[in-house]
Design a protein around this motif. Structure first.
Motif, PDB file in Angstrom:
ATOM      1  N   THR A  22      12.537   2.365  -1.325  1.00  0.00           N
ATOM      2  CA  THR A  22      11.274   2.085  -0.623  1.00  0.00           C
ATOM      3  C   THR A  22      11.557   1.320   0.672  1.00  0.00           C
ATOM      4  O   THR A  22      12.526   0.571   0.759  1.00  0.00           O
ATOM      5  CB  THR A  22      10.337   1.187  -1.469  1.00  0.00           C
ATOM      6  OG1 THR A  22      10.946  -0.107  -1.597  1.00  0.00           O
ATOM      7  CG2 THR A  22      10.089   1.767  -2.846  1.00  0.00           C
ATOM      8  N   GLN A  54       6.354   0.238   1.762  1.00  0.00           N
ATOM      9  CA  GLN A  54       6.158   1.018   0.537  1.00  0.00           C
ATOM     10  C   GLN A  54       6.300   0.132  -0.700  1.00  0.00           C
ATOM     11  O   GLN A  54       5.599   0.320  -1.697  1.00  0.00           O
ATOM     12  CB  GLN A  54       7.156   2.184   0.505  1.00  0.00           C
ATOM     13  CG  GLN A  54       6.844   3.245   1.540  1.00  0.00           C
ATOM     14  CD  GLN A  54       7.992   4.191   1.787  1.00  0.00           C
ATOM     15  OE1 GLN A  54       9.149   3.917   1.412  1.00  0.00           O
ATOM     16  NE2 GLN A  54       7.710   5.315   2.428  1.00  0.00           N
ATOM     17  N   ALA A  75       3.197   5.474  -2.630  1.00  0.00           N
ATOM     18  CA  ALA A  75       3.454   4.837  -3.930  1.00  0.00           C
ATOM     19  C   ALA A  75       2.827   5.651  -5.053  1.00  0.00           C
ATOM     20  O   ALA A  75       3.462   5.920  -6.082  1.00  0.00           O
ATOM     21  CB  ALA A  75       2.903   3.413  -3.923  1.00  0.00           C
TER      22      ALA A  75
END
Ligand code: SF4
Length: 342
Positions: free
Chosen positions: A242, A246, A163
């Protein structure tokens, strides 16, 4: 524990896993979920294993059910709690020969259970799930377990590092104040209008000196793209980019989450984020609101709400006032209040 429904349903069973571990500290404890939600339970501190029932893939159809039941039977489980109310889940644990099967009276396959619990529709889903502890811990209070319970979504340093890298690539630094928006939902009547979200994005970036990241699944891309196209100030768009872990890693970096009534809302609660939730065709009374005290729900008190348990592809009455009447200023006021409180 068996929960083969969607992301939000699985996240809302995590206090039940915690309660099971507290009650049976030495037991072998496993959860059975679909492949898409496995990653969010992998590493859960209460679980010894996460099993997969790929009901739309390799375990599809009758043969797949038999094969999944055989795999479960080999594990020789003593007891099973089944928050999921589908007939297939009830049949699966029955075929697996698990001696004690505890589920809800309202399940389509409740006649296949050995113990049935009446699901209290007036309670939050977390508390309804905890009701299943009743036959195993008579006398224990659901409310105490709910007060001790916390939503959980697995994510680790690797997810947080991912991230941080993605955010840095787009010029978002560690000391930037970042707000996440999850504007998707499977159901159109649970989605606030794109022009509303776009106005909020513009104000947050231009006037509140915040950075904004848009989040969602690949299925949410058309909705997110429409919002981005309407924005004058450009947010970072990570929708469809993602994994669930994530997503949790990105949320960990945020100050607050603005969301519809969707699975991402529960992931945000699991990250202990303040939540501003926009509710349209659904209501808190259905039991799926943000399970945190750090939340503000923006909604309209219309007689037609809720018009269904889940939502619809379009407003059954045609006007969609439950969402169209919500002004960006209301959402922004809730954001400002929560940001100053937490
Ligand atoms: S019927 Fe009412 S609650 Fe349902 S989508 Fe339309 S405006 Fe919203």
């Amino acid at each position: 524990m068996i929960q083969t429904a969607f992301l939000g349903d699985v996240v809302l069973t995590t206090p039940l896993l915690q309660a099971l571990r507290d009650r049976f500290p030495k037991a072998y404890l496993a959860a059975l979920v679909i492949p898409g939600t496995r990653e969010i339970l992998a590493g859960h501190p209460s679980l010894d294993d996460v099993l997969v029932y790929d009901k739309k893939g390799r375990d599809r159809g009758w043969r797949g059910l038999v094969s999944a039941a055989r795999r479960l039977r080999e594990k020789r489980f003593d007891r099973c709690l089944i928050p999921h109310r589908s007939f297939r889940s009830a049949l699966l644990v029955f075929m697996a020969g698990i001696p004690v099967r505890i589920g809800f009276v309202q399940s389509l396959g409740s006649f296949l259970y050995t113990q049935r619990v009446r699901r209290d529709s007036s309670r939050h889903e977390v508390r309804r799930n905890l009701q299943l502890m009743g036959p195993l811990s008579p006398g224990d209070s659901v409310d105490s377990a709910a007060a001790a319970g916390k939503l959980w979504v697995s994510s680790d340093q690797e997810d947080r590092d991912w991230a941080n890298r993605r955010l840095a690539e787009f010029g978002i630094q560690e000391n930037d104040r970042l707000i996440a928006i999850a504007p998707g939902s499977v159901w159109a009547t649970k989605r606030w209008i794109p022009e509303g979200f776009a106005a909020v994005v513009d104000d947050l970036i231009a006037n509140q000196k915040r950075k904004v990241v848009l989040l969602g699944s690949r299925d949410d891309l058309p909705v997110v793209d429409e919002i981005v196209a309407r924005c004058r100030e450009k947010p970072l768009n990570l929708a469809g980019k993602t994994s669930l872990r994530q997503l949790a890693g990105v949320l960990k970096r945020c100050e607050l989450l603005i969301t519809n009534d969707n699975g991402a809302m529960h992931v945000g609660v699991a990250q202990d984020l303040p939540i501003v939730a926009v509710f349209g065709s659904t209501t808190l009374g259905l039991g799926y609101g943000p399970f945190t005290s750090k939340a503000a729900v923006v909604e309209r008190p219309l007689d037609c709400r809720p018009c269904g348990k889940h939502g619809y592809p379009e407003c059954p009455l045609g006007h969609f006032n439950c969402m169209k009447q919500i002004a960006p200023s209301e959402v922004l006021a809730a954001v400002k209040r929560l940001c100053s409180e937490y």
